[in-house]
Design an enzyme around this catalytic site. Structure first.
Site, PDB file in Angstrom:
ATOM      1  N   PRO A  75       0.794  -1.229   0.000  1.00 45.48           N
ATOM      2  CA  PRO A  75       0.000   0.000   0.000  1.00 45.48           C
ATOM      3  C   PRO A  75       0.831   1.286   0.000  1.00 45.48           C
ATOM      4  CG  PRO A  75      -0.180  -1.157   2.109  1.00 45.48           C
ATOM      5  CD  PRO A  75       0.484  -2.088   1.154  1.00 45.48           C
ATOM      6  N   ASN A  76       0.355   2.213  -0.810  1.00 44.07           N
ATOM      7  CA  ASN A  76       0.895   3.580  -0.906  1.00 44.07           C
ATOM      8  C   ASN A  76       2.223   3.688  -1.660  1.00 44.07           C
ATOM      9  OD1 ASN A  76      -1.275   4.794   0.666  1.00 44.07           O
ATOM     10  ND2 ASN A  76      -0.387   3.708   2.407  1.00 44.07           N
ATOM     11  N   ARG A 133       4.504  11.013  -2.088  1.00 44.35           N
ATOM     12  CA  ARG A 133       4.307  10.621  -0.709  1.00 44.35           C
ATOM     13  C   ARG A 133       5.551  10.916   0.131  1.00 44.35           C
ATOM     14  NH1 ARG A 133       4.731   4.398   1.282  1.00 44.35           N
ATOM     15  NH2 ARG A 133       3.957   4.852   3.363  1.00 44.35           N
ATOM     16  N   TYR A 185      10.727   9.039   1.379  1.00 42.57           N
ATOM     17  CA  TYR A 185      10.731   8.027   0.319  1.00 42.57           C
ATOM     18  C   TYR A 185      11.344   8.505  -1.001  1.00 42.57           C
ATOM     19  CZ  TYR A 185       7.640   5.717   3.633  1.00 42.57           C
ATOM     20  OH  TYR A 185       7.133   5.140   4.768  1.00 42.57           O
ATOM     21  N   ASN A 235       8.245  -5.424  -1.078  1.00 49.13           N
ATOM     22  CA  ASN A 235       8.138  -4.347  -0.105  1.00 49.13           C
ATOM     23  C   ASN A 235       6.666  -4.321   0.318  1.00 49.13           C
ATOM     24  OD1 ASN A 235       7.957  -2.092   1.436  1.00 49.13           O
ATOM     25  ND2 ASN A 235       8.925  -0.703  -0.034  1.00 49.13           N
ATOM     26  N   ALA A 261       3.193  -0.918   4.699  1.00 46.18           N
ATOM     27  CA  ALA A 261       2.653  -0.952   6.067  1.00 46.18           C
ATOM     28  C   ALA A 261       2.278  -2.370   6.510  1.00 46.18           C
ATOM     29  CB  ALA A 261       1.441  -0.031   6.170  1.00 46.18           C
ATOM     30  N   GLU A 281      13.239  -9.040   1.161  1.00 48.69           N
ATOM     31  CA  GLU A 281      12.456  -7.931   1.717  1.00 48.69           C
ATOM     32  C   GLU A 281      13.168  -6.611   1.429  1.00 48.69           C
ATOM     33  OE1 GLU A 281      12.711  -7.949   6.019  1.00 48.69           O
ATOM     34  OE2 GLU A 281      10.977  -6.613   6.209  1.00 48.69           O
ATOM     35  N   HIS A 338      12.876  -2.315   2.101  1.00 43.78           N
ATOM     36  CA  HIS A 338      12.241  -1.095   2.601  1.00 43.78           C
ATOM     37  C   HIS A 338      13.051   0.092   2.110  1.00 43.78           C
ATOM     38  CE1 HIS A 338       9.444  -3.352   4.858  1.00 43.78           C
ATOM     39  NE2 HIS A 338      10.435  -4.086   5.322  1.00 43.78           N
ATOM     40  N   ARG A 376      12.986   4.309  12.710  1.00 46.20           N
ATOM     41  CA  ARG A 376      11.694   5.005  12.746  1.00 46.20           C
ATOM     42  C   ARG A 376      10.867   4.547  13.965  1.00 46.20           C
ATOM     43  NH1 ARG A 376       9.133   5.026   6.925  1.00 46.20           N
ATOM     44  NH2 ARG A 376       7.805   6.578   7.962  1.00 46.20           N
TER      45      ARG A 376
HETATM   46  C1  DQA Z   1       8.193   1.065   3.866  1.00 46.01           C
HETATM   47  C2  DQA Z   1       8.270   1.277   5.376  1.00 46.01           C
HETATM   48  C3  DQA Z   1       6.928   0.985   6.022  1.00 46.01           C
HETATM   49  O1  DQA Z   1       7.029   1.160   7.427  1.00 46.01           O
HETATM   50  C4  DQA Z   1       5.892   1.944   5.491  1.00 46.01           C
HETATM   51  O2  DQA Z   1       4.619   1.648   6.053  1.00 46.01           O
HETATM   52  C5  DQA Z   1       5.833   1.958   4.014  1.00 46.01           C
HETATM   53  C6  DQA Z   1       7.066   1.877   3.251  1.00 46.01           C
HETATM   54  C7  DQA Z   1       9.489   1.475   3.146  1.00 46.01           C
HETATM   55  O3  DQA Z   1       9.648   1.101   1.994  1.00 46.01           O
HETATM   56  O4  DQA Z   1      10.315   2.181   3.728  1.00 46.01           O
HETATM   57  O5  DQA Z   1       4.770   2.150   3.435  1.00 46.01           O
HETATM   58  O6  DQA Z   1       7.985  -0.307   3.606  1.00 46.01           O
END
Ligand code: DQA
Length: 145
Positions: free
Chosen positions: A9-10, A17, A22, A73, A76, A97, A99, A106
């Site tokens: 998501p997002n 964003r 990011y 990735n 959330a 994985e 991020h 964080r």
């Molecule tokens: C994320 C880190 C997550 O905590 C966050 O909710 C994201 C992006 C990252 O790529 O840094 O949406 O996965």
């Protein structure tokens, strides 16, 4: 070698964003960069993004027998989804994985990664370069197992 690159998501709002966290590269540009980096390593890529947990589970299940590896990735859902963890374990496709941000620095709620428990490689806080780094690590992992 064929990898499925899954984003949660997002991540589709990359560039818009929270650019301070990011970065300012948008989602489509990121896909092109990652596809080119992977192609240079001899890795074919397909991309999938969803804002919905069950759709991400379906994408992981549908990867069985089609992809050699998954770069994921979960955004959330990283910190909440036992369903994504279980799907990765169920298909047993080697997974990396990613991020974009350094989640280790964080909020407390970002300190647990369920999906990460099913991953052989972890690339955290390297920006969008993390996807290519993860693909490289995953390729090496697959070659040595
Ligand atoms: C994320 C880190 C997550 O905590 C966050 O909710 C994201 C992006 C990252 O790529 O840094 O949406 O996965």
């Amino acid at each position: 070698m064929k990898f499925l690159v899954i984003n949660g998501p997002n991540i589709n709002l990359l560039g818009l964003r929270e650019p301070g966290i990011y970065g300012d590269v948008n989602y489509d540009s990121m896909l092109k960069i990652v596809a080119d980096e992977c192609s240079a390593m001899g890795i074919e890529t397909e991309f999938y993004q969803s804002n919905h947990e069950g759709d991400l589970v379906d994408a992981i299940q549908n990867a069985r027998g089609v992809f050699d590896g998954i770069v994921i990735n979960p955004a959330a859902y990283t910190h909440t989804s036992v369903a994504i963890l279980d799907a990765l374990k169920a298909v047993a496709i080697p997974a990396a994985e990613v991020h974009i941000s350094d989640v280790t620095k964080r909020e407390d709620f970002r300190q647990i990664s369920y999906a990460g428990m099913a991953c052989c490689c972890h690339v955290i806080g390297k920006g969008i370069a993390g996807y290519g780094i993860a693909a490289k690590q995953l390729k090496e992992y697959i070659a040595s197992h």
